[in-house]
Design a protein around this motif. Structure first.
Motif, PDB file in Angstrom:
ATOM      1  N   TRP A  92      74.575   1.207  39.618  1.00 26.19           N
ATOM      2  CA  TRP A  92      74.018   0.877  41.008  1.00 26.19           C
ATOM      3  C   TRP A  92      75.269   0.602  41.890  1.00 26.19           C
ATOM      4  O   TRP A  92      75.262   0.937  42.856  1.00 26.19           O
ATOM      5  CB  TRP A  92      73.351  -0.449  40.989  1.00 26.19           C
ATOM      6  CG  TRP A  92      72.051  -0.459  40.366  1.00 26.19           C
ATOM      7  CD1 TRP A  92      71.320   0.700  39.714  1.00 26.19           C
ATOM      8  CD2 TRP A  92      71.152  -1.512  39.993  1.00 26.19           C
ATOM      9  NE1 TRP A  92      70.096   0.373  39.487  1.00 26.19           N
ATOM     10  CE2 TRP A  92      69.935  -1.083  39.244  1.00 26.19           C
ATOM     11  CE3 TRP A  92      71.230  -2.867  40.192  1.00 26.19           C
ATOM     12  CZ2 TRP A  92      68.844  -1.754  39.075  1.00 26.19           C
ATOM     13  CZ3 TRP A  92      70.100  -3.569  39.645  1.00 26.19           C
ATOM     14  CH2 TRP A  92      68.978  -3.007  39.262  1.00 26.19           C
ATOM     15  N   LYS A  93      76.182  -0.222  41.284  1.00 29.21           N
ATOM     16  CA  LYS A  93      77.469  -0.474  42.113  1.00 29.21           C
ATOM     17  C   LYS A  93      77.998   0.628  42.472  1.00 29.21           C
ATOM     18  O   LYS A  93      78.584   0.903  43.764  1.00 29.21           O
ATOM     19  CB  LYS A  93      78.209  -1.465  41.127  1.00 29.21           C
ATOM     20  CG  LYS A  93      79.481  -1.872  41.895  1.00 29.21           C
ATOM     21  CD  LYS A  93      80.246  -2.974  41.253  1.00 29.21           C
ATOM     22  CE  LYS A  93      81.548  -3.329  42.007  1.00 29.21           C
ATOM     23  NZ  LYS A  93      82.146  -2.624  42.670  1.00 29.21           N
ATOM     24  N   ASN A  94      78.230   1.824  41.647  1.00 32.04           N
ATOM     25  CA  ASN A  94      78.653   3.133  42.023  1.00 32.04           C
ATOM     26  C   ASN A  94      77.830   3.709  43.287  1.00 32.04           C
ATOM     27  O   ASN A  94      78.572   4.182  44.115  1.00 32.04           O
ATOM     28  CB  ASN A  94      78.794   4.180  40.814  1.00 32.04           C
ATOM     29  CG  ASN A  94      79.926   3.654  39.904  1.00 32.04           C
ATOM     30  OD1 ASN A  94      80.881   3.123  40.315  1.00 32.04           O
ATOM     31  ND2 ASN A  94      79.862   4.345  38.827  1.00 32.04           N
ATOM     32  N   ILE A  95      76.495   3.658  43.004  1.00 27.92           N
ATOM     33  CA  ILE A  95      75.853   4.193  44.258  1.00 27.92           C
ATOM     34  C   ILE A  95      76.199   3.460  45.587  1.00 27.92           C
ATOM     35  O   ILE A  95      76.105   4.037  46.452  1.00 27.92           O
ATOM     36  CB  ILE A  95      74.367   4.232  43.756  1.00 27.92           C
ATOM     37  CG1 ILE A  95      74.157   4.966  42.689  1.00 27.92           C
ATOM     38  CG2 ILE A  95      73.370   4.541  44.734  1.00 27.92           C
ATOM     39  CD1 ILE A  95      72.683   5.053  42.097  1.00 27.92           C
ATOM     40  N   ILE A  96      75.917   2.025  45.545  1.00 23.67           N
ATOM     41  CA  ILE A  96      76.304   1.338  46.757  1.00 23.67           C
ATOM     42  C   ILE A  96      77.649   1.495  47.288  1.00 23.67           C
ATOM     43  O   ILE A  96      77.919   1.783  48.232  1.00 23.67           O
ATOM     44  CB  ILE A  96      76.078   0.088  46.463  1.00 23.67           C
ATOM     45  CG1 ILE A  96      74.720  -0.451  45.847  1.00 23.67           C
ATOM     46  CG2 ILE A  96      76.112  -0.897  47.816  1.00 23.67           C
ATOM     47  CD1 ILE A  96      74.654  -1.772  45.265  1.00 23.67           C
ATOM     48  N   ASP A  97      78.560   1.589  46.273  1.00 22.22           N
ATOM     49  CA  ASP A  97      80.086   1.709  46.706  1.00 22.22           C
ATOM     50  C   ASP A  97      80.362   2.857  47.230  1.00 22.22           C
ATOM     51  O   ASP A  97      81.086   3.263  48.254  1.00 22.22           O
ATOM     52  CB  ASP A  97      81.024   1.420  45.536  1.00 22.22           C
ATOM     53  CG  ASP A  97      81.095   0.042  45.176  1.00 22.22           C
ATOM     54  OD1 ASP A  97      80.466  -0.796  45.970  1.00 22.22           O
ATOM     55  OD2 ASP A  97      81.462  -0.248  44.190  1.00 22.22           O
ATOM     56  N   SER A  98      79.831   3.993  46.753  1.00 25.49           N
ATOM     57  CA  SER A  98      80.069   5.484  47.234  1.00 25.49           C
ATOM     58  C   SER A  98      79.431   5.660  48.516  1.00 25.49           C
ATOM     59  O   SER A  98      80.020   6.288  49.371  1.00 25.49           O
ATOM     60  CB  SER A  98      79.323   6.657  46.258  1.00 25.49           C
ATOM     61  OG  SER A  98      77.999   6.295  46.280  1.00 25.49           O
TER      62      SER A  98
END
Ligand code: GTP
Ligand code: MG
Length: 197
Positions: A92-98
């Motif tokens: 999730w963090k990757n999805i938000i950060d991206s």
């Protein structure tokens, strides 16, 4: 009440899937269960267009809602939900950060949602710091959600608290409720002002 023609264009997991046509974007960020999807529904006058749930972590991809072919409301997955595996959190963090780290000129306004009833959490503070560090890229407002759950007389007091903890002017914090619709028109007006539409 105005009727908005809304469709979901994309549920994206990575930048290559984001819409390409360049409409201005308003993103909704905040911890899981804070009321991002509910606030989107209130703004577009729909009951459950953006799926909401009392179980945190429902929105797992980035949903781009096309409103009247005029703008996108971008529903980001919530941060800080502990009851899932570390791997899942990382995903999730990757999805938000991206989305947030991506150089995306379409992003005009980042709405940071915090729960009006509680002091901002550690994650809220981190998010707020990040937002400030990126304030040259987009405008920001804080939406203090679930305002129907506290007494009217407490609203200003809570806003002051949030303002102090996050270091944000009270004028940039709007108390909202998807249930009672308190603050919804005011927020809509601010969004249109920022987008100049
Ligand atoms: P994730 O998708 O998990 O990140 O959550 P979210 O931030 O999209 O929250 P969602 O809109 O799904 O709302 C979570 C819960 O809070 C649901 O049970 C909603 O009904 C409730 N809720 C949201 N906004 C309000 C509000 O303004 N007032 C009240 N009383 N409840 C609300
Ligand atoms: Mg959601």
């Amino acid at each position: 009440m105005e009727y908005y023609n809304v469709r979901i264009d994309v549920s994206a997991a990575s930048p290559s899937q984001y819409p390409a046509e360049g409409l201005p974007e308003v993103a909704f960020a905040g911890r899981s269960n804070v009321g991002k999807s509910s606030l989107i529904n209130a703004l577009i006058n729909r009951k459950n267009f953006a799926k909401t749930s009392s179980t945190p972590g429902l929105t797992r991809l980035i949903n781009f809602y096309n409103v009247n072919n005029m703008l996108y409301l971008v529903d980001l997955p919530g941060y800080g939900y502990a009851k899932v595996s570390k791997d899942e959190i990382k995903k999730w963090k990757n999805i938000i950060d991206s989305y947030l780290e991506y150089d995306r000129p379409q992003l005009k306004l980042l709405l940071h949602l915090v729960d009006i009833r509680h002091e901002p959490t550690e994650n809220d503070i981190l998010m707020s710091k990040w937002v400030k560090a990126n304030s040259h890229r987009f405008k920001t407002l804080v939406a203090a959600t679930k305002a129907d759950k506290i007494k009217k007389a407490q609203i200003n007091e809570q806003i002051k608290k949030i303002s102090n903890i996050l270091g944000i002017s009270c004028e940039d914090i709007i108390a909202v409720s998807a249930d009672s619709r308190l603050g919804i028109e005011q927020l809509r007006k601010r969004i249109f002002e920022v987008l100049d539409i």
